[in-house]
Write a protein that holds these residues in place. Sequence first.
Motif, short mmCIF file in Angstrom:
data_model
loop_
_atom_site.label_atom_id
_atom_site.label_comp_id
_atom_site.label_asym_id
_atom_site.label_seq_id
_atom_site.Cartn_x
_atom_site.Cartn_y
_atom_site.Cartn_z
N UNK A 71 -6.89 7.00 2.08
CA UNK A 71 -6.15 7.19 3.31
C UNK A 71 -6.86 8.11 4.30
N UNK A 72 -6.13 8.56 5.29
CA UNK A 72 -6.70 9.39 6.35
C UNK A 72 -5.86 10.65 6.52
N UNK A 92 -6.76 0.63 8.70
CA UNK A 92 -7.32 -0.04 7.53
C UNK A 92 -6.26 -0.32 6.46
N UNK A 93 -5.02 0.01 6.75
CA UNK A 93 -3.93 -0.21 5.80
C UNK A 93 -2.71 -0.71 6.57
N UNK A 97 3.82 1.95 4.80
CA UNK A 97 3.62 3.36 4.47
C UNK A 97 2.29 3.81 5.05
N UNK A 98 2.06 5.12 5.05
CA UNK A 98 0.81 5.69 5.57
C UNK A 98 0.23 6.58 4.48
N UNK A 99 -0.98 6.28 3.96
CA UNK A 99 -1.61 7.13 2.96
C UNK A 99 -2.49 8.21 3.60
N UNK A 100 -2.44 9.43 3.07
CA UNK A 100 -3.30 10.49 3.58
C UNK A 100 -4.63 10.47 2.83
#
Length: 198
Positions: free
Chosen positions: A129-130, A163-164, A191-194
Motif C-alpha cells: 500500500x501507500x 494501484x488498488x 478499502x485503502x492499504x497503507x
Amino acid sequence: VAFIDKDTKFYAGGFMGILRAVPQTILPKYLYEVLNSDIYRMIVRSRSTGANIKNLSNEIGDVKIPLPDLTIQKKIVAECAKVDVECEEQKRLIAESRKRIDSTLFKAERNVTQTYSLDDEKRFSLQIGKRVVGTEVSDEYEIPVYSANVHEPFGKIGKLLNTCSDFSCPSILWGIDGDWDVGYIKEGVKFYPTDHCG
C-alpha cells in the motif's frame, strides 16, 4: 493497553507508559476498560504523532474520561467481566476450529505435486500500500484504511489507491510489521492499504 492487577515487579521500556489511578476516586479496572474501548482507542490515536511510529508521550495527559461514582464504576467493571468471560470462551472455540483447519491444510499439502510463487503474475496480484497521513483520515469518509493491523481498519479515507482499485476479487491482506498476520476482505468491498500493509 494492558492491566496489571498484582504487585508485580516490571520494567517499562522506551515505547511504554505507565498510568496508575487513585483507588479512592477511580477503580483501576474501570480506567483500563475505558481506555481499552474502541472510542478511546480512536481518541488516543488521534493525538499520536510521528511519521512511521506513532508516539503519545505527554499528550495522553490531555485525554478526558467520564468519571461516575464508585458504585457505578463497580457495576460497569462487573458487566465488562461477564463479557470478558464470554469472549474467552469464543476465543477458545475459534482456536479449536483453527487447529482443525490447520490439520486439514497440512493433510492436503502432503498430496501437492506442484507449487507456485506468490509473485507469479499469471496467478496473483501482489503489492504494497501507500503511506497515509493523519490529515487524510476522517470519520466523514467511507473507505476503510488498513495498516499493520490487517483485521481492523484504523480510520476512513476519501480516495482509492490507484494501484488498488479493482475489488472484483477477494483480497488477502498481510501486515509487513512484526509477526506474520493475514486478513481477508470479500470481493466488492473497497478499502485503502497503507505502506504497512500488503
